[in-house]
Write a protein that holds these residues in place. Structure first.
Motif, mmCIF file in Angstrom:
data_model
loop_
_atom_site.group_PDB
_atom_site.id
_atom_site.type_symbol
_atom_site.label_atom_id
_atom_site.label_comp_id
_atom_site.label_asym_id
_atom_site.label_seq_id
_atom_site.Cartn_x
_atom_site.Cartn_y
_atom_site.Cartn_z
ATOM 1 N N ASN A 8 0.873 -1.177 0.000
ATOM 2 C CA ASN A 8 0.000 0.000 0.000
ATOM 3 C C ASN A 8 0.905 1.220 0.000
ATOM 4 N N SER A 10 1.024 5.331 0.563
ATOM 5 C CA SER A 10 0.365 6.540 1.046
ATOM 6 C C SER A 10 1.342 7.691 0.895
ATOM 7 N N LYS A 18 -3.179 21.381 -2.881
ATOM 8 C CA LYS A 18 -3.713 20.039 -3.100
ATOM 9 C C LYS A 18 -3.848 19.663 -4.578
ATOM 10 N N ILE A 22 -1.512 16.846 -6.553
ATOM 11 C CA ILE A 22 -2.124 15.616 -7.075
ATOM 12 C C ILE A 22 -1.814 15.458 -8.559
ATOM 13 N N ASN A 26 0.253 12.254 -9.957
ATOM 14 C CA ASN A 26 -0.359 11.378 -10.950
ATOM 15 C C ASN A 26 0.481 11.281 -12.222
ATOM 16 N N GLU A 33 -1.870 3.001 -7.695
ATOM 17 C CA GLU A 33 -2.886 3.494 -6.778
ATOM 18 C C GLU A 33 -2.253 3.801 -5.438
ATOM 19 N N PHE A 34 -2.617 4.914 -4.863
ATOM 20 C CA PHE A 34 -2.101 5.286 -3.571
ATOM 21 C C PHE A 34 -3.070 6.225 -2.883
ATOM 22 N N LYS A 35 -2.908 6.344 -1.588
ATOM 23 C CA LYS A 35 -3.722 7.211 -0.762
ATOM 24 C C LYS A 35 -2.939 8.498 -0.515
ATOM 25 N N ILE A 36 -3.586 9.643 -0.668
ATOM 26 C CA ILE A 36 -2.945 10.922 -0.391
ATOM 27 C C ILE A 36 -3.578 11.506 0.867
ATOM 28 N N VAL A 37 -2.737 11.850 1.819
ATOM 29 C CA VAL A 37 -3.198 12.440 3.073
ATOM 30 C C VAL A 37 -2.601 13.840 3.173
#
Length: 93
Positions: A8, A10, A18, A22, A26, A33-37
């Motif tokens: 995973n 992140s 933001k 992003i 990208n 696929e990844f999570k952005i915090v």
């Protein structure tokens, strides 16, 4: 190159641009696929004592930090890949 069901990803950002960030992420990480915090207060940086940006922390399946890097150096890409492969193999056991 790595099986995405094995890891995973992140990304924690500490600034407020933001949409701009992003778009850049990208374009670099196509088909990943990844999570952005977003963490403008720097809670994550304080918790893991991040010395500078960019920084990377590799966690095992249990959420334990097992490796960290400050900065990104092209000449160290093979070292980063070896550490990631070792972590994936270790988590499979």
């Amino acid at each position: 190159e790595y099986l995405m069901n094995q890891i995973n990803i992140s990304i924690v950002l500490f600034h407020n641009k933001k949409e701009q960030i992003i778009k850049v992420i990208n374009s670099i990480f196509d088909q990943v696929e990844f999570k952005i915090v977003f963490d403008p207060e720097g809670v994550v940086a304080k918790k893991y004592q991040i010395p500078g940006m960019p920084s990377s922390i590799l966690f095992d399946r249990n959420g334990k930090a097992i490796d960290a890097h400050s900065g990104f150096f092209k000449k160290k890409i093979s070292q980063y890949e070896q550490q990631l492969e070792a972590a994936i193999k270790q988590s499979a056991n």
